[in-house]
Design a protein around this motif. Structure first.
Motif, PDB file in Angstrom:
ATOM      1  N   PRO A 151      33.784  36.379  31.825  1.00  0.00           N
ATOM      2  CA  PRO A 151      33.421  35.524  32.957  1.00  0.00           C
ATOM      3  C   PRO A 151      34.220  34.232  32.982  1.00  0.00           C
ATOM      4  CG  PRO A 151      31.796  35.300  31.224  1.00  0.00           C
ATOM      5  CD  PRO A 151      32.759  36.360  30.755  1.00  0.00           C
ATOM      6  N   LEU A 152      34.426  33.730  34.195  1.00  0.00           N
ATOM      7  CA  LEU A 152      34.941  32.384  34.396  1.00  0.00           C
ATOM      8  C   LEU A 152      33.770  31.517  34.869  1.00  0.00           C
ATOM      9  CD1 LEU A 152      38.252  33.188  36.303  1.00  0.00           C
ATOM     10  CD2 LEU A 152      38.021  32.572  33.888  1.00  0.00           C
ATOM     11  N   PRO A 153      33.718  30.257  34.447  1.00  0.00           N
ATOM     12  CA  PRO A 153      32.617  29.380  34.869  1.00  0.00           C
ATOM     13  C   PRO A 153      32.580  29.285  36.388  1.00  0.00           C
ATOM     14  CG  PRO A 153      33.886  28.366  33.105  1.00  0.00           C
ATOM     15  CD  PRO A 153      34.651  29.579  33.537  1.00  0.00           C
ATOM     16  N   PRO A 154      31.377  29.219  36.987  1.00  0.00           N
ATOM     17  CA  PRO A 154      30.071  29.092  36.331  1.00  0.00           C
ATOM     18  C   PRO A 154      29.347  30.411  36.136  1.00  0.00           C
ATOM     19  CG  PRO A 154      29.817  28.694  38.656  1.00  0.00           C
ATOM     20  CD  PRO A 154      31.273  29.010  38.448  1.00  0.00           C
ATOM     21  N   LEU A 155      30.003  31.552  36.396  1.00  0.00           N
ATOM     22  CA  LEU A 155      29.313  32.827  36.291  1.00  0.00           C
ATOM     23  C   LEU A 155      29.105  33.231  34.840  1.00  0.00           C
ATOM     24  CD1 LEU A 155      30.841  34.988  39.167  1.00  0.00           C
ATOM     25  CD2 LEU A 155      28.873  33.461  39.174  1.00  0.00           C
ATOM     26  N   GLY A 156      28.132  34.123  34.651  1.00  0.00           N
ATOM     27  CA  GLY A 156      27.830  34.634  33.324  1.00  0.00           C
ATOM     28  C   GLY A 156      28.413  36.019  33.125  1.00  0.00           C
ATOM     29  N   GLU A 157      27.897  36.707  32.118  1.00  0.00           N
ATOM     30  CA  GLU A 157      28.405  38.028  31.788  1.00  0.00           C
ATOM     31  C   GLU A 157      28.202  38.998  32.953  1.00  0.00           C
ATOM     32  OE1 GLU A 157      30.134  38.830  29.139  1.00  0.00           O
ATOM     33  OE2 GLU A 157      29.991  36.772  28.385  1.00  0.00           O
ATOM     34  N   LEU A 158      29.154  39.880  33.125  1.00  0.00           N
ATOM     35  CA  LEU A 158      29.137  40.835  34.219  1.00  0.00           C
ATOM     36  C   LEU A 158      28.300  42.054  33.842  1.00  0.00           C
ATOM     37  CD1 LEU A 158      30.322  41.549  37.018  1.00  0.00           C
ATOM     38  CD2 LEU A 158      32.255  42.596  35.806  1.00  0.00           C
ATOM     39  N   THR A 159      27.625  42.640  34.829  1.00  0.00           N
ATOM     40  CA  THR A 159      26.873  43.867  34.619  1.00  0.00           C
ATOM     41  C   THR A 159      27.455  44.975  35.484  1.00  0.00           C
ATOM     42  OG1 THR A 159      25.273  43.444  36.400  1.00  0.00           O
ATOM     43  CG2 THR A 159      24.777  42.524  34.207  1.00  0.00           C
TER      44      THR A 159
ATOM     45  N   THR B 195      45.877  38.462  31.706  1.00  0.00           N
ATOM     46  CA  THR B 195      44.611  38.721  32.389  1.00  0.00           C
ATOM     47  C   THR B 195      44.820  38.728  33.903  1.00  0.00           C
ATOM     48  OG1 THR B 195      44.043  36.357  32.385  1.00  0.00           O
ATOM     49  CG2 THR B 195      43.168  37.692  30.583  1.00  0.00           C
ATOM     50  N   ILE B 196      43.975  39.493  34.574  1.00  0.00           N
ATOM     51  CA  ILE B 196      43.944  39.542  36.035  1.00  0.00           C
ATOM     52  C   ILE B 196      42.560  39.098  36.490  1.00  0.00           C
ATOM     53  CG2 ILE B 196      43.888  41.087  38.038  1.00  0.00           C
ATOM     54  CD1 ILE B 196      46.693  40.517  37.100  1.00  0.00           C
ATOM     55  N   LYS B 197      42.531  38.182  37.447  1.00  0.00           N
ATOM     56  CA  LYS B 197      41.262  37.699  37.992  1.00  0.00           C
ATOM     57  C   LYS B 197      40.713  38.706  38.998  1.00  0.00           C
ATOM     58  CE  LYS B 197      39.246  33.691  40.364  1.00  0.00           C
ATOM     59  NZ  LYS B 197      38.980  34.248  41.704  1.00  0.00           N
ATOM     60  N   LEU B 198      39.424  38.976  38.893  1.00  0.00           N
ATOM     61  CA  LEU B 198      38.745  39.886  39.803  1.00  0.00           C
ATOM     62  C   LEU B 198      37.938  39.096  40.825  1.00  0.00           C
ATOM     63  CD1 LEU B 198      37.350  42.446  37.201  1.00  0.00           C
ATOM     64  CD2 LEU B 198      39.421  42.688  38.594  1.00  0.00           C
ATOM     65  N   GLU B 199      37.980  39.557  42.064  1.00  0.00           N
ATOM     66  CA  GLU B 199      37.169  38.976  43.129  1.00  0.00           C
ATOM     67  C   GLU B 199      36.394  40.102  43.799  1.00  0.00           C
ATOM     68  OE1 GLU B 199      40.489  35.513  44.164  1.00  0.00           O
ATOM     69  OE2 GLU B 199      40.107  37.153  45.585  1.00  0.00           O
ATOM     70  N   GLY B 200      35.101  39.895  43.988  1.00  0.00           N
ATOM     71  CA  GLY B 200      34.275  40.915  44.622  1.00  0.00           C
ATOM     72  C   GLY B 200      33.218  40.279  45.492  1.00  0.00           C
ATOM     73  N   ALA B 201      32.835  40.980  46.551  1.00  0.00           N
ATOM     74  CA  ALA B 201      31.806  40.476  47.461  1.00  0.00           C
ATOM     75  C   ALA B 201      30.822  41.589  47.773  1.00  0.00           C
ATOM     76  CB  ALA B 201      32.437  39.944  48.748  1.00  0.00           C
TER      77      ALA B 201
ATOM     78  N   ASN C  27      33.728  36.461  39.522  1.00  0.00           N
ATOM     79  CA  ASN C  27      34.686  35.414  39.160  1.00  0.00           C
ATOM     80  C   ASN C  27      34.977  35.637  37.682  1.00  0.00           C
ATOM     81  OD1 ASN C  27      36.316  33.132  39.643  1.00  0.00           O
ATOM     82  ND2 ASN C  27      34.772  31.797  38.743  1.00  0.00           N
ATOM     83  N   HIS C  28      35.643  36.765  37.425  1.00  0.00           N
ATOM     84  CA  HIS C  28      35.868  37.243  36.072  1.00  0.00           C
ATOM     85  C   HIS C  28      37.334  37.634  35.901  1.00  0.00           C
ATOM     86  CE1 HIS C  28      31.569  37.759  36.801  1.00  0.00           C
ATOM     87  NE2 HIS C  28      31.378  37.804  35.490  1.00  0.00           N
ATOM     88  N   VAL C  29      37.769  37.728  34.659  1.00  0.00           N
ATOM     89  CA  VAL C  29      39.113  38.207  34.362  1.00  0.00           C
ATOM     90  C   VAL C  29      39.028  39.439  33.485  1.00  0.00           C
ATOM     91  CG1 VAL C  29      40.236  35.963  34.603  1.00  0.00           C
ATOM     92  CG2 VAL C  29      39.317  36.641  32.373  1.00  0.00           C
ATOM     93  N   VAL C  30      40.032  40.299  33.630  1.00  0.00           N
ATOM     94  CA  VAL C  30      40.093  41.507  32.830  1.00  0.00           C
ATOM     95  C   VAL C  30      41.382  41.506  32.021  1.00  0.00           C
ATOM     96  CG1 VAL C  30      41.048  42.774  34.813  1.00  0.00           C
ATOM     97  CG2 VAL C  30      40.080  44.037  32.884  1.00  0.00           C
ATOM     98  N   ASP C  31      41.275  41.806  30.730  1.00  0.00           N
ATOM     99  CA  ASP C  31      42.445  41.948  29.872  1.00  0.00           C
ATOM    100  C   ASP C  31      43.172  43.237  30.254  1.00  0.00           C
ATOM    101  OD1 ASP C  31      41.449  39.711  28.576  1.00  0.00           O
ATOM    102  OD2 ASP C  31      40.548  40.852  26.941  1.00  0.00           O
ATOM    103  N   CYS C  32      44.463  43.145  30.528  1.00  0.00           N
ATOM    104  CA  CYS C  32      45.194  44.330  30.977  1.00  0.00           C
ATOM    105  C   CYS C  32      46.685  44.062  30.852  1.00  0.00           C
ATOM    106  CB  CYS C  32      44.840  44.665  32.431  1.00  0.00           C
ATOM    107  SG  CYS C  32      45.193  43.303  33.574  1.00  0.00           S
TER     108      CYS C  32
END
Length: 454
Positions: free
Chosen positions: A134-142, A294-300, A433-438
């Motif tokens: 996660p990137l602030p202010p979000l927490g762990e992704l589910t 890392t690549i930043k993820l965006e989702g709605a 608002n998260h990043v993925v190692d890739c």
């Protein structure tokens, strides 16, 4: 190449510009044209619905300007975040417009489409492997959050764009990309140093915003081994050390650093020097590679359906204590919706904003005293459109005639439209608002566009 010149005509495809400024950039020796096609600035709707904020005619007009100029000069065109949010649909939409323009203009250009939309099931594999953070202010992704998204994109760096260019593409239409990657790709491919390249890309990402007159057109960045220069494309406009340096304050948490997928731009030691009354030289920028790419993820996702109503108040007695009136309005709406529709508080939501009285800053507003007029916006959110509209209709008489406490007559307010209730459809919220190692290109897919000839 000893230098690479990047022409940035504007901050966004579809915004429009004077074609003469593009012609001037070509005359000054531009090696590539780069432009951003989108942003998250306008909120989650465009990603959630996979639709563009720009009109097709505006995009066609701008593409015609760029493609004809680039074809005549024999240089590539790069567009990032196509269709505003960079979804696959957005890339195909811009590609279709580009193909039509090229057919009409008799252009013969190789096109590449780079898709950045992500599959939730594949991302869950990364999540299970501990590669998403996660990137602030979000927490762990589910996994449930991933599944709830209507669309997810990854913000690519420069590497997929470079691959497309090396494969022969003359027009690169990329999905979601960092604003800077679009401008940095070609110079990096041509061997320019990372520090000056990424810094120049940041400064020109919004076209003329780094000049004294952002409305006048774009800029040309010339990158070399020791730094870069910035020159406006409108000869009546100037860049200054302050106007160029100030753009590092734009959309960055730290004015001295900016994170990209591959690492971090560091401008602490950058020096900004006026070469003349309109051109600026920048030296001393550095780029530090990250230990992990890392690549930043965006989702709605959809949060419900909205109906809006807007009325205007000019009554001085109501305006004399508009805060009390607004609190009464909130109470009355809640009571009447419960009585009429039988809805509890958790079954719908509404927001009442007073434009002309603290609608923007709320309790932080430093000004006091009664306003002369106020626009009242009621925005209702419910699980379905009919319920949202029903709530707004229950509120309609209150929005038209609610007297303030102590008032001995019935006031009349002015609705902005008839009918007063405007159905806005699905409402969306950003939830990623998260990043993925890739690796740099593994999350993206490149396909050729149709080659169009006369």
């Amino acid at each position: 190449m000893d230098t690479v010149r990047v022409l940035a005509p504007s901050g966004m495809l579809g915004a429009g510009w004077d074609h003469a400024t593009v012609e001037r950039g070509i005359a000054l020796g531009a090696d590539v044209i780069s432009i951003d096609g989108g942003s998250t600035d306008s909120g989650p709707h465009y990603l959630g619905a996979a639709t563009a904020k720009t009109t097709a005619k505006a995009v066609a007009r701008d593409l015609r300007s760029l493609l004809t100029a680039a074809a005549a000069a024999g240089i590539p065109v790069i567009v990032g975040s196509c269709g505003t949010s960079g979804t696959d649909r957005g890339v195909d939409w811009v590609a279709g417009i580009a193909a039509e323009v090229m057919a009409e203009e008799g252009l013969d250009l190789e096109m590449a489409r780079i898709y950045s939309e992500q599959d939730a099931a594949e991302l869950k594999e990364h999540l299970d492997a501990g590669r998403i953070h996660p990137l602030p202010p979000l927490g762990e992704l589910t996994a449930e959050t991933l599944e709830s998204c209507t669309h997810i994109v990854g913000a690519m760096g420069h590497e997929p764009i470079v691959e497309a260019l090396r494969a022969g593409a003359q027009v690169v239409l990329a999905g979601r990309a960092t604003d800077t990657a679009v401008a940095a790709a070609y110079p990096l491919m041509r061997g320019m140093p990372a520090g000056p390249t990424w810094h120049a890309a940041k400064i020109i990402e919004c076209g003329g915003q780094c000049t004294g007159n952002p409305r006048a057109g774009g800029v040309l960045a010339t990158i070399d081994a020791g730094g870069f220069t910035i020159e406006p494309l409108d000869p009546t406009v100037a860049c200054t050390p302050i106007s160029v340096a100030a753009h590092m304050l734009y959309e960055t948490a730290n004015p001295f650093e900016m994170r990209e997928p591959a690492g971090t731009l560091d401008v602490r030691d950058a020096r900004y020097t006026a070469l003349d009354d309109r051109t600026v030289r920048v030296e001393g920028s550095e780029f530090h590679l990250a230990d992990q790419y890392t690549i930043k993820l965006e989702g709605a996702r959809i949060t419900g359906y909205e109906t809006m109503s807007f009325t205007a108040i000019r009554d001085p007695r109501v305006l004399a204590d508009i805060g009390t009136w607004a609190e009464l309005m909130r109470t009355m709406i809640t009571q009447r919706v419960g009585q009429t529709l039988g809805l509890a508080d958790g079954e719908y939501a509404f927001d009442l904003r007073l434009y002309g009285h603290n609608a923007v800053l709320g309790n932080l507003e430093p000004e006091s005293g009664p306003p002369r007029e106020v626009g009242v916006m009621l925005l209702v959110n419910a699980p379905d459109q009919p319920t949202a509209t029903a709530v707004a209709k229950v509120a309609n008489p209150l929005m038209l005639h609610l007297p303030t406490p102590g008032m001995d007559y019935l006031p009349s307010f002015a609705f902005a439209s008839s009918p007063a209730e405007v159905e806005r459809g699905a409402a969306y919220e950003f939830v990623l608002n998260h990043v993925v190692d890739c690796d740099p290109t593994g999350l993206f897919r490149t396909e050729p566009g149709e080659k169009t000839s006369a």
